[in-house]
Design a protein around this motif. Structure first.
Motif, mmCIF file in Angstrom:
data_model
loop_
_atom_site.group_PDB
_atom_site.id
_atom_site.type_symbol
_atom_site.label_atom_id
_atom_site.label_comp_id
_atom_site.label_asym_id
_atom_site.label_seq_id
_atom_site.Cartn_x
_atom_site.Cartn_y
_atom_site.Cartn_z
ATOM 1 N N THR A 52 14.846 14.442 28.020
ATOM 2 C CA THR A 52 16.000 14.488 27.127
ATOM 3 C C THR A 52 15.921 13.341 26.132
ATOM 4 O O THR A 52 15.732 12.182 26.513
ATOM 5 N N THR A 70 21.599 15.691 21.725
ATOM 6 C CA THR A 70 20.352 15.594 22.480
ATOM 7 C C THR A 70 19.471 16.798 22.208
ATOM 8 O O THR A 70 19.914 17.814 21.682
ATOM 9 N N ILE A 98 15.648 18.571 24.188
ATOM 10 C CA ILE A 98 14.656 18.458 25.254
ATOM 11 C C ILE A 98 13.284 18.803 24.685
ATOM 12 O O ILE A 98 13.113 19.842 24.042
#
Length: 612
Positions: free
Chosen positions: A487, A516, A518
């Motif tokens: 993350t 955020t 990933i």
């Protein structure tokens, strides 16, 4: 006792050898190591350090050896020398054995050598394994204890004919070592009764501690603690909002003394064993470089240098030639006014136009406890002093996630294969970043950030990192070490905002930002450890560029159109996401990555592998 010594020795000498020989009563023993050198006409020095050895039978730790009738068995002695000096030893069997038992040979790589004819040299900071045979000439099976001592071999020394004078020499403390001499390019200044300063252009005052290169600045005569400052800028953040120049309660104090996985103090090695946790810092507002009164004193484990300490560093030389000149911009502790803070510019000159909201480079300072000792090194840049308790060796098999921020790693291919540990932000994982921005053909690679300020594996720089970079700059073995589901946080930090907002939703809370993505590979964010510059922008003694540094992107947006970057001067800034800057890849390595070699410094980085 049957000794495996080469020559007869006098009774007095034999007693001495027995006294300093350690007996192993277990499978893994730690004890004092004695390195013998002829130091002067009538003295031999005995220098203590660390020696470890392990006894094994058929690969299993053991304290007993069963030998069948009319046969022989072997056991192994593995010696690990964590001292920085070559040592010489002989093996001894400790105990009573019958005439029917014979100790065999020490086996080396190329031949069998009777231990009665040779001692063993153990190189500095190395491990070596030796096999010893036990032969049973009787008609009955026997079980004998494995109690092998490792003793000094004095036979090759030219000893004085009028007897022996032995003196035990302990390792010196950091203060003692520095006061004994700082090299031809440095001196000791004792004009201030409260701080003894190291001065000069390039004294031998480099120290390696907790994955970072430091310079020793001064010694406190009242307790012999030693003030250190990092050689390079570890990061860059706003000192505080505009018109707030007090160190106490500032973003800067918080960043330096944060004990979490995000903070500087929280990523130092066992700080309570090395650092004066109740250090006092003089943050008095000053418009001159004279010694400040003790008007504003702040207690904290980590601080910054004030401008008086910077000034004293170049007594006997010039400001631009001080050893504290690292060719970059960096904050000092000293406010100039309620709106300005002193900094040092890339030419090494005091600079007073810094607003508190500016994002100048950070060189943390600490005070080493008076008891910390130096166990190796010469104090030079390529051979810094090593501290007792921070000079690990033989780390093969150790998990990478137990190591420290700043330590170096071999990772990737070609010339872009030097990386550094950032932190262990995610439990069990090890975040790393390239030691310098990526290069191709000797030139820095640049890229636009993207068509917006939000990082992802699909924007311009994210596509490069998660496709081209992984394919061209990371080999298959290294790719397998990368944690794919990392993350990446990209909270917005406005001008003068807290660095904390780059990861968290508020400046004071611990709730993570919702901004955020990933991806396997990302970038460092504003204020993250190891996001500073680690090379000189300007040559020493001037302002000419060295071409060793370049501006590179961070993850953190400042506005809806601008993204943060670290400039070639060492401070943080922001620019339009469509513009091009250099790239320092970052990623998390899996929890099963182990060290297979190296000691973690720049000249001997860790070699790593995935532990299957």
């Amino acid at each position: 006792m049957k000794r495996l010594l080469g020559k007869d020795i006098s009774k007095t000498y034999a007693i001495l050898v027995i006294l300093i020989t350690c007996i192993a009563v277990g499978s893994y023993i730690s004890y004092a190591m004695f390195t013998v050198t002829e130091e002067k006409a009538n003295a031999i020095s005995i220098v203590t350090g660390n020696l470890y050895y392990e006894l094994t039978v058929d690969g299993t730790p053991s304290t007993a050896l069963v030998v069948e009738a009319n046969s022989f068995r072997e056991f192994a002695v593995r010696i690990t020398n964590t001292n920085n000096r070559v040592a010489r030893y002989n093996f001894y069997y400790q105990g009573t054995i019958s005439n029917e038992i014979e100790m065999g040979y020490v086996v080396t790589e190329d031949c069998d050598i009777p231990p009665s004819e040779v001692g063993v040299n153990i190189n500095a900071n190395e491990s070596q394994e030796y096999k010893i045979y036990v032969i049973n000439h009787s008609k009955e099976e026997i079980s004998i204890p494995i109690e092998v001592g490792v003793g000094l071999d004095y036979n090759d020394l030219s000893l004085p004919s009028d007897g022996y004078l032995f003196e035990k020499i302990q390792y010196k403390t950091v203060a003692e070592t520095l006061l004994a001499g700082v090299g031809v390019n440095g001196a000791i200044n004792t004009t201030d009764p409260e701080q003894t300063f190291i001065t000069g252009e390039n004294p031998n005052n480099y120290i390696w501690y907790s994955g970072k290169l430091w310079r020793a600045v001064s010694i406190d005569p009242s307790d012999n603690s030693v003030k250190l400052v990092t050689q390079w800028n570890i990061s860059a953040i706003p000192y505080n909002p505009n018109n707030q120049t007090a160190f106490e309660g500032s973003y800067m104090e918080a960043w330096l003394n944060d004990t979490s996985v995000d903070g500087f103090l929280g990523n130092l090695r066992e700080p309570e064993k090395f650092i004066k946790m109740d250090s006092t810092w003089n943050a008095t507002m000053m418009t001159t470089t004279s010694k400040p009164p003790k008007t504003t004193m702040v207690e904290a484990a980590v601080g910054l240098l004030n401008i008086y300490e910077h000034t004293m560093s170049y007594s006997g030389t010039t400001e631009s030639n001080s050893y504290l000149n690292n060719g970059l911009y960096w904050w000092t502790l000293t406010p100039y006014s309620i709106s300005k803070i002193h900094s040092i510019d890339h030419g090494g000159i005091l600079h007073i136009s810094g607003d508190a909201a500016d994002e100048v480079g950070i060189r943390p300072a600490i005070n080493l406890q008076k008891t910390v000792k130096i166990v190796g090194g010469s104090g030079m840049e390529d051979d810094p002093y090593r501290l007792e308790g921070d000079n690990d060796s033989d780390l093969a098999g150790v998990l990478l996630n137990t190591r420290y921020s700043g330590e170096y790693i071999r990772f990737g291919t070609g010339k872009n294969n030097l990386y550094r540990i950032v932190s262990h932000e995610t439990s069990g994982l090890t975040k790393i970043t390239s030691a310098e921005p990526l290069k191709s053909g000797g030139s820095f690679i640049t890229s636009a950030f993207g068509n917006n300020v939000n990082y992802s594996s699909n924007n311009t720089i994210g596509t490069f990192l998660n496709e081209d970079y992984l394919a061209s700059y990371v080999g298959a073995n290294d790719r397998n070490m990368i944690e794919a589901n990392t993350t990446w946080y990209f909270g917005t930090v406005n001008l003068g905002g807290s660095y904390w907002l780059a990861k968290y939703s508020s400046a004071t809370g611990n709730d993570l930002t919702s901004n955020t993505t990933i991806a396997p590979v990302g970038l460092l964010r504003l204020g993250e450890l190891m996001s500073g510059q680690f090379e000189r922008y300007a040559v020493k003694g001037g302002y000419d560029a060295t071409l060793l540094t370049v501006g590179y992107w961070l993850l953190t947006p400042r506005t809806p159109s601008d993204v943060r970057y670290v400039s070639k001067y060492g401070y943080a800034h922001a620019d339009n996401s469509a513009n091009a800057f250099a790239i320092r890849p970052s990623m998390n390595l899996k929890s099963s990555v182990v060290i297979t070699g190296g000691t973690g410094n720049k000249l001997d980085p860790f070699v790593i592998a995935l532990n299957s």
